[in-house]
Design a protein around this motif. Structure first.
Motif, short mmCIF file in Angstrom:
data_model
loop_
_atom_site.label_atom_id
_atom_site.label_comp_id
_atom_site.label_asym_id
_atom_site.label_seq_id
_atom_site.Cartn_x
_atom_site.Cartn_y
_atom_site.Cartn_z
N GLY A 1 -10.72 5.74 2.52
CA GLY A 1 -11.30 4.65 2.83
C GLY A 1 -11.01 4.53 4.52
O GLY A 1 -12.06 4.65 5.34
N THR B 1 -19.09 -6.30 -0.22
CA THR B 1 -19.03 -4.84 -1.01
C THR B 1 -17.47 -4.42 -1.66
O THR B 1 -17.81 -4.64 -2.34
CB THR B 1 -19.54 -3.54 -0.29
N MET B 2 -16.79 -4.96 -0.44
CA MET B 2 -15.77 -5.60 -0.99
C MET B 2 -15.11 -5.85 -2.35
O MET B 2 -14.41 -5.46 -3.19
CB MET B 2 -15.13 -4.82 0.52
N ILE C 1 -12.32 0.78 -0.98
CA ILE C 1 -13.01 -0.20 0.33
C ILE C 1 -12.19 -1.45 1.30
O ILE C 1 -13.05 -1.52 2.09
CB ILE C 1 -13.65 -1.42 -0.14
N CYS D 1 -13.48 -2.43 5.65
CA CYS D 1 -13.90 -3.77 5.44
C CYS D 1 -12.20 -4.07 6.83
O CYS D 1 -12.71 -5.35 7.86
CB CYS D 1 -13.18 -4.47 4.95
#
Length: 409
Positions: A272, A291-292, A322, A326
């Motif tokens: 990530g 999304t995370m 992820i 973020c």
């Protein structure tokens, strides 16, 4: 513009972070096993680990004001030297066979205070050190390097712990001294030009400075709401560490295998981190955050079904991809739009929420495991993540958040 890989100041800053981070990984692993050996209680382990971050709740806002008022580089150096002394005190107590739980509680709490001040000063200083155009790249590179270290860090921690009970704490003390030395060698500005600060901040003025920072932060809906999302996620993250350790022990994993499980998480986080700068430049901030949360909500419950260390490690790797993306996106946005004189206060305010939640989550995780068991705790935490994901998806400010002021709706 000089690439980051050739920027002497950034390399020194990153080198110090790597050395200090490695020592912390080794000591945290030793702390967990040491408290478990002394008490046999996962609840006590969660309490001691939680004390290391509970200071964000008690001291975070003051730390932010001091980071904006004091010389940031000097502040960071003294914090590292203080943490070195604390780690050394545990090593000495172990060597003399006089270590007690109150001593561990005190070390964890005081180290948390120094860490709070160090992180507030470091976060506020980074845009001045690397410049706004390289900020997302610097955040991504830093996370990538630290996550690379995490790939083998837990296993190394287990091996170092095997060399003797005092060794992890000696190693950590040395790592803090080395980090202080790299900060001393840096020549970059850690903050913008401003009038010389008074040697001591009157309590009333510090309070006014805290209110100024909080007032600015409250007027930024995107930053405010994303901070609340991160806070909720950190409650789960704090509890998750003990959940994974307890589940691993339940399937017969050795300390070395537990280290490998967390190395799996580090592999996912490394992947990530390598993608973070590219993704944050291409996709909107709100989409990354939503999304995370959905990925975490769908993957985290799989820990409860994993029958052995290998599958636990695979779940940890999948879940961890992820989060660093973020983190870089949110951090870049916040530091970019915050005025330089307020960066310490706003960063500390967010850290007060998120790290305080991490502390509470760690303590809560230990209590939940003791009360309902690790599998049920895992499913409950998965349900919490699903609620956060639904909130983020339904909230327009979060869902449509952009990375830069020009992109905001």
């Amino acid at each position: 513009m000089i690439p980051l890989r050739r920027d002497r100041n950034f390399i020194l800053l990153l080198s110090g972070r790597v050395i200090s981070y490695a020592g912390d990984q080794i000591q945290d692993f030793a702390f967990l096993l040491l408290v478990l050996a002394m008490t046999g209680s996962s609840g006590q382990s969660g309490f001691v680990l939680g004390l290391n971050t509970v200071s964000y709740l008690l001291f975070g806002l003051v730390a932010g004001a001091l980071a904006d008022r004091w010389d940031r580089r000097r502040t960071m150096i003294w914090c590292e030297l203080g943490r070195a002394a604390l780690a050394g005190s545990v090593a000495v107590a172990l060597w003399l066979d006089r270590l007690t739980l109150p001593h561990l509680y005190a070390v964890a709490a005081l180290a948390g205070v120094l860490t709070t001040l160090f992180e507030a000063a470091g976060a506020a200083a980074l845009p001045s050190i690397v410049g706004p155009d390289r900020l997302s790249r610097a955040l991504g590179v830093t996370q990538g390097v630290l996550n690379t270290l995490r790939v083998g860090g837990a296993s190394i921690a287990a091996l170092v712990h095997g060399l003797g009970r005092t060794v992890p704490f000696v190693v950590n003390a040395v790592s803090f001294v080395a980090s202080a030395a790299t900060l001393r060698l840096m020549r970059a500005p850690f903050q913008g030009e401003r009038p010389a600060a008074a040697p001591a901040a009157p309590a009333g003025r510090v309070t006014a400075e805290i209110r100024e920072g909080l007032g600015w932060l409250w007027r930024q809906p995107v930053i405010r709401l994303l901070a609340l999302v991160q806070t909720g996620d950190n409650l789960r993250y704090g509890a998750g560490y003990l959940v994974i350790v307890t589940l691993a022990q339940g399937v017969g994993a050795s300390p070395a295998q537990i280290g490998l499980i967390f190395s799996g998480a580090a592999v996912g986080a490394l992947a990530g981190s390598l993608l973070a700068d590219r993704v944050t430049r291409r996709f909107p901030l709100g989409g990354i955050a939503v999304t995370m949360l959905w990925v975490e909500a769908l993957v985290f419950p799989l820990y409860a079904a994993a029958p052995g260390p290998l599958l636990l490690g695979l779940v940890a790797a999948a879940e961890s991809v992820i989060a660093p993306i973020c983190s870089v996106a949110i951090g870049t946005h916040r530091l970019t739009v915050t005025p330089e004189p307020l960066r310490g206060r706003t960063s500390a305010a967010v850290q007060t929420l998120t790290m305080g939640a991490l502390s509470i989550g760690t303590m809560l995780g230990g209590a939940m495991i003791a009360a309902i068991g690790p599998q049920a705790t895992t499913l409950a935490l998965g349900g919490w993540l699903a609620l956060l994901a639904l909130f983020a998806t339904a909230n327009r400010d979060v869902r449509t958040a952009a990375l830069t002021p020009a992109e905001r709706p």
